[in-house]
Design an enzyme around this catalytic site. Structure first.
Site, PDB file in Angstrom:
ATOM      1  N   ARG A  32      21.293 -21.246  32.162  1.00 24.67           N
ATOM      2  CA  ARG A  32      21.509 -22.011  30.895  1.00 24.67           C
ATOM      3  C   ARG A  32      22.925 -22.426  30.653  1.00 24.67           C
ATOM      4  O   ARG A  32      23.888 -21.715  31.160  1.00 24.67           O
ATOM      5  CB  ARG A  32      20.868 -21.866  29.446  1.00 24.67           C
ATOM      6  N   GLY A  33      23.158 -23.427  29.578  1.00 22.48           N
ATOM      7  CA  GLY A  33      24.658 -23.799  29.304  1.00 22.48           C
ATOM      8  C   GLY A  33      24.821 -25.106  29.797  1.00 22.48           C
ATOM      9  O   GLY A  33      24.696 -25.104  31.292  1.00 22.48           O
ATOM     10  N   ALA A  34      25.310 -25.984  29.356  1.00 24.20           N
ATOM     11  CA  ALA A  34      25.413 -27.469  29.583  1.00 24.20           C
ATOM     12  C   ALA A  34      26.145 -27.600  31.113  1.00 24.20           C
ATOM     13  O   ALA A  34      25.570 -28.268  32.032  1.00 24.20           O
ATOM     14  CB  ALA A  34      25.952 -28.266  28.718  1.00 24.20           C
ATOM     15  N   ARG A  72      15.221 -30.171  31.331  1.00 21.31           N
ATOM     16  CA  ARG A  72      15.963 -29.902  30.028  1.00 21.31           C
ATOM     17  C   ARG A  72      16.669 -31.314  29.697  1.00 21.31           C
ATOM     18  O   ARG A  72      17.525 -31.960  30.220  1.00 21.31           O
ATOM     19  CB  ARG A  72      16.840 -28.876  30.077  1.00 21.31           C
ATOM     20  N   GLN A 180      21.330 -15.575  23.123  1.00 22.75           N
ATOM     21  CA  GLN A 180      22.374 -15.823  23.911  1.00 22.75           C
ATOM     22  C   GLN A 180      23.536 -15.229  23.370  1.00 22.75           C
ATOM     23  O   GLN A 180      24.551 -14.846  24.139  1.00 22.75           O
ATOM     24  CB  GLN A 180      22.606 -17.420  23.894  1.00 22.75           C
ATOM     25  N   ASP A 221      26.285 -29.555  24.211  1.00 21.94           N
ATOM     26  CA  ASP A 221      25.288 -30.176  25.220  1.00 21.94           C
ATOM     27  C   ASP A 221      25.561 -31.428  25.413  1.00 21.94           C
ATOM     28  O   ASP A 221      25.072 -31.909  26.633  1.00 21.94           O
ATOM     29  CB  ASP A 221      23.846 -29.482  24.985  1.00 21.94           C
ATOM     30  N   LYS A 232      23.361 -25.748  20.410  1.00 24.06           N
ATOM     31  CA  LYS A 232      22.415 -24.715  20.323  1.00 24.06           C
ATOM     32  C   LYS A 232      22.022 -24.935  18.759  1.00 24.06           C
ATOM     33  O   LYS A 232      22.622 -24.993  17.803  1.00 24.06           O
ATOM     34  CB  LYS A 232      23.058 -23.451  20.534  1.00 24.06           C
TER      35      LYS A 232
END
Lengths: 331, 331
Positions: A32-34, A72, A180, A221, A232
Site C-alpha cells: 500500500r502507499g500511493a 484501489r 499503518q 494519494d 488516509k
C-alpha cells in the site's frame, strides 16, 4: 514485496509472477502507499503483457489495465503508472514479444528508480522548510519507504532533515483501522533510530494544543489541481487541528500523485473498504455483532488548510491552482 | 459488575466483597464511566468500613478513600461519591458497626438510584433539544447504561428521544484505545434495537462534513465551573469538527460530574494510562517493538465549542459560569 499486513510481527517477502497476483496484492494491501502501488502496477503491466506482442499485446493490456486500476480507486499513481506503460506499448508496435517485455520491464524499473530519486529530491526541499532544531514532526499513516520505492515522501522529509544534521523526532498517529502508523511508520523509524512516539489518532489534538509539534507532514494519494488533498482517513481533522493551533501543515506530494485533470477534491473517488477492518482484529470480533459500519479509506483536506505542498521540483504555496501548474510545467 | 473489558465477546459478572477489589476493578476498567465509578466507589466505601465504628471507622475511611480516589484521577464523580459517604460517616459517630454499615450501604444505594433518576431526567431535557426526525446522533466513547447506574447520559438522551417517538440512529466512534464505542456503545444500542453505525474516530470529520449528523452528544468525566469539558480522549477534536460544520455539540453532564470547585479545564488532572493499551491488542504486539507512547485518557474541550450542557435539572447555555451555578443552586 514485503507483506505489509504482517509487519511488524513478521517480515515476509512475497513474489508475484503474474499480474493477477500483483492486483490481488494491491487490493488486499500486501502493498500500500500511493507511490508504491504505482510502481507495483507498472511491474504488473509488464508481467501482464509478457509473451504477447502487436494487437494481442494491446488487447491484453486493456484487460491488465482494467484489472489493476479496479483494485484501489483513490491513489492516482496507479492510473498514472498504467498510463505511462500504455504510452510505451503504443510507441513500440513493431517489437516482438521478448523485446516488448524487456522494454516494458525497463519502463517499470525506470518508474521505480525515478520514484526513489523524486523522494530524495522532495525530502531535501521539505527539510529546507524546517526551521527549528530539535524538531518534532507529527505524521499520519505511513508515507515512508514502505509506501514508495524507498526513502519515503513525508518520512523522506524526516530522513532528509536528519541527514541535514537536525535532531528530529516523530509523533506517529497509529492510523486506524489498518494501523499503518504504529505498525509501519514506527517500524521504519525504529530501524533508522529516529525517535518515534505512537499516539492514537484521537490524541493528535492534545499534542498540538500542548505545543509539542513543530509541523505536521503527511503524504497524499491524490492531490487535485486546486490543492485539495486526498489522503488516509483522518488527515482532514488533523489539518483542521493543526490550523487551529497554528502549526504548519505540509503535504509531501511527488508529481505522480498530483492529478491536474482533477479540478477539486470533491471529484476524487474515495474508496470504502470492508467493515470487518473495524469490527475484527486478527480474526477476533471486537465490535458488537450485527452493527453497521462506515469505513472510508481516505478523506479530502481542503487546500485552505494546507500550508505548502512539497514536490520533487520544489515547494508549492497557495494559490495552488497556479503554483502546482507551474511546478508541473517546469523542466 | 459486568466486566466491561470482556464485552461484547462475553458477559461476565464480577462480585467484590472488599474495597480493595472494587479499587482494582475501577483501576483496571472492569467498570468505567464517570457516574458508574462514582456509584462503585460509594459501594466500595461501604464495604471498606464494614465491621468498624467510631474513631476506627474514621481511620479506616481515610485509607479506603485514599485508595479509591487514587484509582483514576480525572472523573470527579469518584471524589464526589467518596465525599458524600464521608458526610454520612461524620453525621453518625455514635452508630455501632452493624448500624453504621447499614447506613453507609443505604447511602451507596441512594447514590445508585439517584444516578438512575438523574439520567432519566437528563435524557428528557436532552430529547427536547432534538428537533429533527429522523435524527442521527454521533457519540464518542460510551456514556450509556454501562457508564452509569443504568440508562446513560449521552445514550440516555438517545433513549429518551426514541421513547418520545423519534426515529433515532446513532453513529458511534469506536474510541481508541479501549474501544468503548465499538465494544460497549454498539452492544448497548444493539440490545435496544437502536440502529448504530461504527466508525473509526478519524472518520467523524468525514460524516460531519457530509451532513450526515444532526447533533453530537457526549458524556463528561469532569466539567469545570466555566463549562470546559474533560471527557474521553478525542472529544476535543470532535467538538472542533462539529463547530466547523455547524453541528450542535451537546454534553450530557449529571450534576455529579460538574466540579464547581474547578475553575477551568486546565485545572483538571488528566490521567495517562499504560502505553500497552496502544501497542498491544488481546496480548498481541501491534506496534513496532521499542516505540515510545503517549496515552492520555482524556482531553479538555473548551466551553466555547459546547453548544449546551444537559443536566438533570435542565439545560445550561453559555456563558456557563453563570448557567451552571444557577442550575446547581436550583432546588
Amino acid at each position: 514485496m514485503i507483506d505489509q499486513r504482517l509487519l511488524p510481527a513478521r517480515e515476509v517477502i512475497r513474489t508475484y509472477r503474474d499480474y493477477t497476483g500483483v492486483a490481488q496484492a494491491i487490493r488486499t494491501m500486501v502493498i500500500r502507499g500511493a507511490p508504491a502501488i504505482g510502481v507495483a502496477a507498472a511491474m504488473g503491466v509488464a508481467l501482464g503483457i509478457r509473451g504477447v506482442s502487436g494487437s494481442r499485446a494491446q488487447r491484453r493490456f486493456e484487460l491488465v489495465a482494467r484489472t489493476l486500476k479496479a483494485t484501489r480507486p483513490t491513489a492516482v499513481n496507479l492510473a498514472w503508472a498504467v498510463a505511462r506503460m500504455r504510452r510505451v506499448l503504443d510507441e513500440n508496435p513493431a517489437l516482438d514479444a521478448a523485446a516488448l517485455f524487456r522494454r516494458m520491464r525497463s519502463e517499470a524499473l525506470a518508474i521505480y528508480h525515478e520514484d526513489l530519486a523524486a523522494n530524495r529530491a522532495l525530502g531535501k526541499y521539505g527539510a529546507e522548510l524546517i526551521e527549528s532544531n530539535p524538531v518534532t514532526i507529527l505524521t499520519h499513516c505511513n508515507a515512508g519507504a514502505l509506501a514508495t520505492a524507498g526513502y519515503g515522501t513525508a518520512l523522506g522529509v524526516v530522513r532528509a532533515a536528519r541527514e541535514a544534521g537536525k535532531q528530529v523526532s516523530v509523533i506517529a498517529d497509529e492510523t486506524r483501522p489498518f494501523l499503518q502508523g504504529s505498525r509501519l511508520t514506527a517500524w521504519e523509524l525504529r530501524k533508522d533510530r529516529i525517535p518515534v512516539t505512537v499516539i492514537a489518532d484521537n490524541m493528535a489534538g492534545t499534542v498540538l494544543r500542548a505545543g509539542r509539534v513543530d509541523c505536521v507532514i503527511v503524504g497524499t494519494d491524490r492531490t487535485a489541481a486546486n490543492g485539495d488533498v486526498a489522503n488516509k482517513i483522518g488527515t482532514y481533522p488533523l489539518a483542521v487541528m493543526a490550523a487551529r493551533h497554528n502549526v504548519p501543515f505540509y503535504v509531501a506530494a511527488p508529481l505522480s500523485s498530483i492529478d491536474l485533470d482533477c479540478g477539486r477534491g470533491d471529484d476524487i473517488p474515495i474508496e470504502e473498504r470492508a467493515g470487518t477492518e473495524l469490527t475484527e482484529f486478527a480474526g477476533q470480533q471486537i465490535a458488537a455483532r450485527g452493527v453497521k459500519t462506515f469505513n472510508p479509506a481516505f478523506d479530502v483536506t481542503p487546500a485552505e488548510l494546507v500550508t505548502a505542498i512539497i514536490t520533487e521540483r520544489g515547494v508549492a504555496r497557495p494559490p495552488y491552482g497556479k503554483s502546482l501548474a507551474e511546478l508541473n510545467n517546469r523542466a
